[in-house]
Design a protein around this motif. Structure first.
Motif, mmCIF file in Angstrom:
data_model
loop_
_atom_site.group_PDB
_atom_site.id
_atom_site.type_symbol
_atom_site.label_atom_id
_atom_site.label_comp_id
_atom_site.label_asym_id
_atom_site.label_seq_id
_atom_site.Cartn_x
_atom_site.Cartn_y
_atom_site.Cartn_z
ATOM 1 N N ASP A 45 0.825 -1.213 0.000
ATOM 2 C CA ASP A 45 0.000 0.000 0.000
ATOM 3 C C ASP A 45 0.858 1.262 0.000
ATOM 4 N N VAL A 46 1.985 1.221 0.705
ATOM 5 C CA VAL A 46 2.919 2.351 0.662
ATOM 6 C C VAL A 46 3.383 2.566 -0.775
ATOM 7 N N LEU A 47 3.769 1.478 -1.434
ATOM 8 C CA LEU A 47 4.251 1.556 -2.810
ATOM 9 C C LEU A 47 3.176 2.087 -3.753
ATOM 10 N N LYS A 48 1.942 1.622 -3.583
ATOM 11 C CA LYS A 48 0.841 2.114 -4.423
ATOM 12 C C LYS A 48 0.682 3.621 -4.291
ATOM 13 N N ASN A 49 0.777 4.112 -3.063
ATOM 14 C CA ASN A 49 0.624 5.544 -2.827
ATOM 15 C C ASN A 49 1.796 6.346 -3.377
ATOM 16 N N ILE A 50 2.987 5.780 -3.287
ATOM 17 C CA ILE A 50 4.158 6.457 -3.864
ATOM 18 C C ILE A 50 3.965 6.648 -5.369
ATOM 19 N N ARG A 51 3.567 5.577 -6.043
ATOM 20 C CA ARG A 51 3.394 5.654 -7.497
ATOM 21 C C ARG A 51 2.178 6.503 -7.871
ATOM 22 N N LYS A 52 1.121 6.461 -7.058
ATOM 23 C CA LYS A 52 -0.066 7.278 -7.336
ATOM 24 C C LYS A 52 0.272 8.757 -7.283
ATOM 25 N N ASN A 53 1.268 9.103 -6.468
ATOM 26 C CA ASN A 53 1.704 10.496 -6.368
ATOM 27 C C ASN A 53 2.817 10.833 -7.372
ATOM 28 N N HIS A 54 2.994 9.957 -8.347
ATOM 29 C CA HIS A 54 3.920 10.184 -9.476
ATOM 30 C C HIS A 54 5.369 10.361 -9.023
ATOM 31 N N ILE A 55 5.744 9.646 -7.966
ATOM 32 C CA ILE A 55 7.136 9.635 -7.522
ATOM 33 C C ILE A 55 7.797 8.391 -8.110
ATOM 34 N N SER A 56 8.811 8.619 -8.931
ATOM 35 C CA SER A 56 9.405 7.519 -9.706
ATOM 36 C C SER A 56 10.673 6.953 -9.070
ATOM 37 N N VAL A 57 10.976 7.328 -7.821
ATOM 38 C CA VAL A 57 12.173 6.831 -7.139
ATOM 39 C C VAL A 57 12.214 5.300 -7.182
ATOM 40 N N PRO A 58 13.386 4.704 -7.463
ATOM 41 C CA PRO A 58 13.484 3.241 -7.451
ATOM 42 C C PRO A 58 13.169 2.673 -6.073
ATOM 43 N N VAL A 59 12.385 1.597 -6.047
ATOM 44 C CA VAL A 59 11.986 0.952 -4.794
ATOM 45 C C VAL A 59 12.445 -0.501 -4.799
ATOM 46 N N LEU A 60 13.173 -0.880 -3.738
ATOM 47 C CA LEU A 60 13.602 -2.257 -3.520
ATOM 48 C C LEU A 60 12.762 -2.835 -2.391
ATOM 49 N N LEU A 61 11.992 -3.873 -2.681
ATOM 50 C CA LEU A 61 11.140 -4.497 -1.665
ATOM 51 C C LEU A 61 11.907 -5.548 -0.879
ATOM 52 N N LEU A 62 11.691 -5.569 0.431
ATOM 53 C CA LEU A 62 12.199 -6.628 1.292
ATOM 54 C C LEU A 62 11.027 -7.470 1.771
ATOM 55 N N THR A 63 11.186 -8.775 1.747
ATOM 56 C CA THR A 63 10.126 -9.640 2.240
ATOM 57 C C THR A 63 10.710 -10.828 2.980
ATOM 58 N N ALA A 64 10.044 -11.216 4.057
ATOM 59 C CA ALA A 64 10.463 -12.406 4.809
ATOM 60 C C ALA A 64 9.889 -13.661 4.183
ATOM 61 N N LYS A 65 8.987 -13.487 3.245
ATOM 62 C CA LYS A 65 8.328 -14.629 2.618
ATOM 63 C C LYS A 65 8.993 -14.960 1.291
ATOM 64 N N ASP A 66 9.367 -16.214 1.146
ATOM 65 C CA ASP A 66 9.902 -16.661 -0.135
ATOM 66 C C ASP A 66 8.721 -17.101 -0.989
#
Length: 226
Positions: A61-82
């Motif tokens: 949801d954070v990522l969706k909001n970042i992109r909805k606000n037209h911020i194109s900064v590269p995002v690297l996701l971390l996840t504990a789930k494989d």
């Protein structure tokens, strides 16, 4: 380079900030999705490292909001789930890369550098920035002009890196403070002026024809006089 780490494991987040600092990367850490989004929307970051499982607002949801606000900064996701579904959802939402916990910090650093290079159109090779007659080594903080070189301090390096990425375009004092000192910094314009003065002296020392032009009341840009 300035990165944002959004990670609810406080010890991990703070350890990553220290690791980034040792590798000449300035990093800010926040520990929940709401604060992560608030910081991300400032637009001051070159890369965002974003955990998926976060309190208050999850990483997707954070990522969706970042992109909805037209911020194109590269995002690297971390996840504990494989879990391939998490990765697919993240990439479809606008993530640029992902890394599964636990991860090797050298790999994390390599991925951050790769994302930064991808977004920095002025970077001419993997470890250097160039503008006219000067070259800035991103791994050693060394500034060179032809056969002369000089070592920069971390703040000097960060300010000059920002100016070189923008070239002849004006960078405002406000943007310099946000990028270099941070979102909640108490740094003032005179802090910027001090480091601009330091950099000018070092440009003079290496006999570069590149200089920092002051746009009074606005900010700074680079210029080259042949």
């Amino acid at each position: 380079m300035r990165i944002l780490i959004v990670e609810d494991e406080v010890r991990l987040a703070d350890a990553l900030v220290q690791i980034m600092s040792k590798n000449k990367i300035t990093a800010d850490a926040v520990y929940n999705g709401i604060d992560g989004l608030d910081n991300a929307l400032s637009g001051i970051y070159d890369v965002i490292v974003l955990d998926i499982m976060l309190p208050k607002m999850n990483g997707i949801d954070v990522l969706k909001n970042i992109r909805k606000n037209h911020i194109s900064v590269p995002v690297l996701l971390l996840t504990a789930k494989d879990d391939i579904s998490d990765k697919v959802t993240g990439l479809d939402t606008g993530a640029d890369d992902y890394l599964t916990k636990p991860f090797n910090t050298d790999e994390l650093l390599a991925r951050i550098r790769a994302l930064s290079r991808r977004s920095a159109v002025d970077a001419v090779c993997s470890d250097k920035l160039e503008f006219e007659d000067i070259s800035l080594d991103l791994s050693t903080c060394e500034l060179s002009c032809k056969t002369s070189s000089v070592q920069l301090g971390l703040k000097e390096f960060s300010v000059l890196e920002l100016l070189m990425k923008n070239g002849t375009h004006i960078v405002s004092k406000e943007n310099i403070i946000l990028k270099i000192w941070g979102y909640d910094s108490e740094a003032e314009y005179n802090n910027v002026e001090v480091y601009i003065s330091f950099i000018r002296k070092k440009l003079s020392y290496i006999k570069s024809k590149t200089s920092i032009k002051t746009h009074r009341g606005i900010g700074y840009s680079l210029e080259y006089k042949s």
